[in-house]
Design a protein around this motif. Structure first.
Motif, PDB file in Angstrom:
ATOM      1  N   MET A 143       0.783  -1.321  -0.139  1.00 49.11           N
ATOM      2  CA  MET A 143      -0.029   0.033   0.131  1.00 49.11           C
ATOM      3  C   MET A 143       0.864   1.137   0.098  1.00 49.11           C
ATOM      4  SD  MET A 143      -3.009   1.164   2.682  1.00 49.11           S
ATOM      5  CE  MET A 143      -3.593  -0.631   2.766  1.00 49.11           C
ATOM      6  N   SER A 144       0.711   2.229  -0.723  1.00 49.40           N
ATOM      7  CA  SER A 144       1.412   3.476  -0.678  1.00 49.40           C
ATOM      8  C   SER A 144       1.402   4.038   0.477  1.00 49.40           C
ATOM      9  CB  SER A 144       0.916   4.181  -1.928  1.00 49.40           C
ATOM     10  OG  SER A 144      -0.407   4.795  -1.706  1.00 49.40           O
ATOM     11  N   LEU A 145       2.296   4.937   0.506  1.00 53.24           N
ATOM     12  CA  LEU A 145       2.394   5.718   1.762  1.00 53.24           C
ATOM     13  C   LEU A 145       1.074   6.871   1.842  1.00 53.24           C
ATOM     14  CD1 LEU A 145       6.038   6.818   2.166  1.00 53.24           C
ATOM     15  CD2 LEU A 145       4.805   5.466   3.682  1.00 53.24           C
ATOM     16  N   ALA A 146       0.813   7.419   0.597  1.00 49.59           N
ATOM     17  CA  ALA A 146      -0.465   8.360   0.651  1.00 49.59           C
ATOM     18  C   ALA A 146      -1.477   7.628   1.051  1.00 49.59           C
ATOM     19  CB  ALA A 146      -0.464   8.784  -0.765  1.00 49.59           C
ATOM     20  N   GLU A 147      -1.883   6.431   0.755  1.00 50.05           N
ATOM     21  CA  GLU A 147      -3.166   5.728   1.145  1.00 50.05           C
ATOM     22  C   GLU A 147      -2.978   5.366   2.395  1.00 50.05           C
ATOM     23  OE1 GLU A 147      -6.821   3.778   0.716  1.00 50.05           O
ATOM     24  OE2 GLU A 147      -5.858   5.475  -0.321  1.00 50.05           O
ATOM     25  N   THR A 148      -2.006   4.979   2.950  1.00 48.56           N
ATOM     26  CA  THR A 148      -1.694   4.374   4.470  1.00 48.56           C
ATOM     27  C   THR A 148      -1.907   5.862   5.234  1.00 48.56           C
ATOM     28  OG1 THR A 148      -0.192   2.768   3.901  1.00 48.56           O
ATOM     29  CG2 THR A 148      -0.216   3.600   5.908  1.00 48.56           C
ATOM     30  N   ALA A 149      -1.622   6.961   4.856  1.00 46.98           N
ATOM     31  CA  ALA A 149      -1.775   8.229   5.607  1.00 46.98           C
ATOM     32  C   ALA A 149      -3.039   8.454   5.507  1.00 46.98           C
ATOM     33  CB  ALA A 149      -0.938   9.400   5.052  1.00 46.98           C
ATOM     34  N   ARG A 150      -3.705   8.495   4.274  1.00 47.13           N
ATOM     35  CA  ARG A 150      -5.281   8.735   4.484  1.00 47.13           C
ATOM     36  C   ARG A 150      -5.984   7.980   5.473  1.00 47.13           C
ATOM     37  NH1 ARG A 150      -9.795   7.257   2.487  1.00 47.13           N
ATOM     38  NH2 ARG A 150      -9.272   5.477   1.525  1.00 47.13           N
ATOM     39  N   ARG A 151      -5.531   6.589   5.294  1.00 46.22           N
ATOM     40  CA  ARG A 151      -6.520   5.770   6.102  1.00 46.22           C
ATOM     41  C   ARG A 151      -6.275   5.800   7.895  1.00 46.22           C
ATOM     42  NH1 ARG A 151      -6.842  -0.450   3.433  1.00 46.22           N
ATOM     43  NH2 ARG A 151      -7.683   0.683   1.215  1.00 46.22           N
ATOM     44  N   GLN A 178       5.625   9.324   7.927  1.00 42.29           N
ATOM     45  CA  GLN A 178       7.131   8.850   7.709  1.00 42.29           C
ATOM     46  C   GLN A 178       8.007   9.261   9.127  1.00 42.29           C
ATOM     47  OE1 GLN A 178       7.664  11.109   4.066  1.00 42.29           O
ATOM     48  NE2 GLN A 178       8.121   9.222   3.113  1.00 42.29           N
ATOM     49  N   ARG A 179       7.414  10.345   9.722  1.00 39.04           N
ATOM     50  CA  ARG A 179       8.394  10.862  10.941  1.00 39.04           C
ATOM     51  C   ARG A 179       8.169   9.890  12.024  1.00 39.04           C
ATOM     52  NH1 ARG A 179       6.197  15.781  12.131  1.00 39.04           N
ATOM     53  NH2 ARG A 179       7.180  16.658  10.319  1.00 39.04           N
ATOM     54  N   TYR A 180       6.979   9.291  12.313  1.00 41.86           N
ATOM     55  CA  TYR A 180       6.595   8.506  13.519  1.00 41.86           C
ATOM     56  C   TYR A 180       6.558   7.164  13.456  1.00 41.86           C
ATOM     57  CZ  TYR A 180       5.798  13.119  15.716  1.00 41.86           C
ATOM     58  OH  TYR A 180       5.919  14.344  16.268  1.00 41.86           O
ATOM     59  N   TYR A 181       6.354   6.703  12.072  1.00 43.36           N
ATOM     60  CA  TYR A 181       5.932   5.468  12.031  1.00 43.36           C
ATOM     61  C   TYR A 181       6.991   4.598  10.696  1.00 43.36           C
ATOM     62  CZ  TYR A 181       1.530   6.327  13.857  1.00 43.36           C
ATOM     63  OH  TYR A 181       0.778   6.820  15.002  1.00 43.36           O
ATOM     64  N   ASP A 226       9.119   0.465   7.266  1.00 44.54           N
ATOM     65  CA  ASP A 226      10.321  -0.065   6.606  1.00 44.54           C
ATOM     66  C   ASP A 226      10.133  -1.529   6.339  1.00 44.54           C
ATOM     67  OD1 ASP A 226      12.685   0.304   5.311  1.00 44.54           O
ATOM     68  OD2 ASP A 226      13.750  -0.127   7.039  1.00 44.54           O
ATOM     69  N   GLY A 227      10.449  -2.023   5.072  1.00 42.49           N
ATOM     70  CA  GLY A 227      10.246  -3.368   4.892  1.00 42.49           C
ATOM     71  C   GLY A 227       9.035  -3.812   4.673  1.00 42.49           C
ATOM     72  N   GLU A 228       7.797  -3.228   4.614  1.00 44.41           N
ATOM     73  CA  GLU A 228       6.511  -3.856   4.625  1.00 44.41           C
ATOM     74  C   GLU A 228       6.239  -4.108   3.106  1.00 44.41           C
ATOM     75  OE1 GLU A 228       4.105  -4.748   7.325  1.00 44.41           O
ATOM     76  OE2 GLU A 228       5.913  -4.450   8.205  1.00 44.41           O
ATOM     77  N   GLU A 229       6.760  -3.295   2.279  1.00 44.68           N
ATOM     78  CA  GLU A 229       6.376  -3.493   0.867  1.00 44.68           C
ATOM     79  C   GLU A 229       6.761  -4.963   0.270  1.00 44.68           C
ATOM     80  OE1 GLU A 229       6.891  -1.431  -3.567  1.00 44.68           O
ATOM     81  OE2 GLU A 229       7.704  -0.482  -1.903  1.00 44.68           O
ATOM     82  N   ALA A 230       8.053  -5.238   0.780  1.00 45.63           N
ATOM     83  CA  ALA A 230       8.632  -6.536   0.452  1.00 45.63           C
ATOM     84  C   ALA A 230       7.747  -7.459   1.160  1.00 45.63           C
ATOM     85  CB  ALA A 230       9.966  -6.613   1.188  1.00 45.63           C
ATOM     86  N   LYS A 231       7.492  -7.450   2.197  1.00 48.42           N
ATOM     87  CA  LYS A 231       6.421  -8.441   2.890  1.00 48.42           C
ATOM     88  C   LYS A 231       5.109  -8.605   2.191  1.00 48.42           C
ATOM     89  CE  LYS A 231       8.332  -7.368   7.702  1.00 48.42           C
ATOM     90  NZ  LYS A 231       8.089  -7.014   8.930  1.00 48.42           N
ATOM     91  N   MET A 232       4.602  -7.486   1.932  1.00 53.35           N
ATOM     92  CA  MET A 232       3.265  -7.536   1.028  1.00 53.35           C
ATOM     93  C   MET A 232       3.341  -8.082  -0.197  1.00 53.35           C
ATOM     94  SD  MET A 232       1.093  -6.458   3.089  1.00 53.35           S
ATOM     95  CE  MET A 232       2.125  -7.051   4.586  1.00 53.35           C
TER      96      MET A 232
END
Length: 50
Positions: free
Chosen positions: A1-9, A18-21, A26-32
């Motif tokens: 899932m993109s950062l923009a979509e994650t932030a929106r949700r 990005q600052r807090y999470y 980090d690495g979630e894209e590879a896992k998904m």
């Protein structure tokens, strides 16, 4: 899932996300991607057996 979509949700801006999470994200894209590949492979195997 993109950062923009994650932030929106999450109801956050991308910068806050990005600052807090960053450590969590980090690495979630590879896992998904690995989960998607595994699911597709299982689907292909089931289709071949039918």
């Amino acid at each position: 899932m993109s950062l923009a979509e994650t932030a929106r949700r999450a109801g956050q801006s991308v910068a806050v996300l990005q600052r807090y999470y960053a450590k969590v994200l980090d690495g979630e894209e590879a896992k998904m991607n690995a989960l998607i590949e595994r699911g597709l492979a299982e689907h292909d195997e089931e289709a071949e057996e039918a």
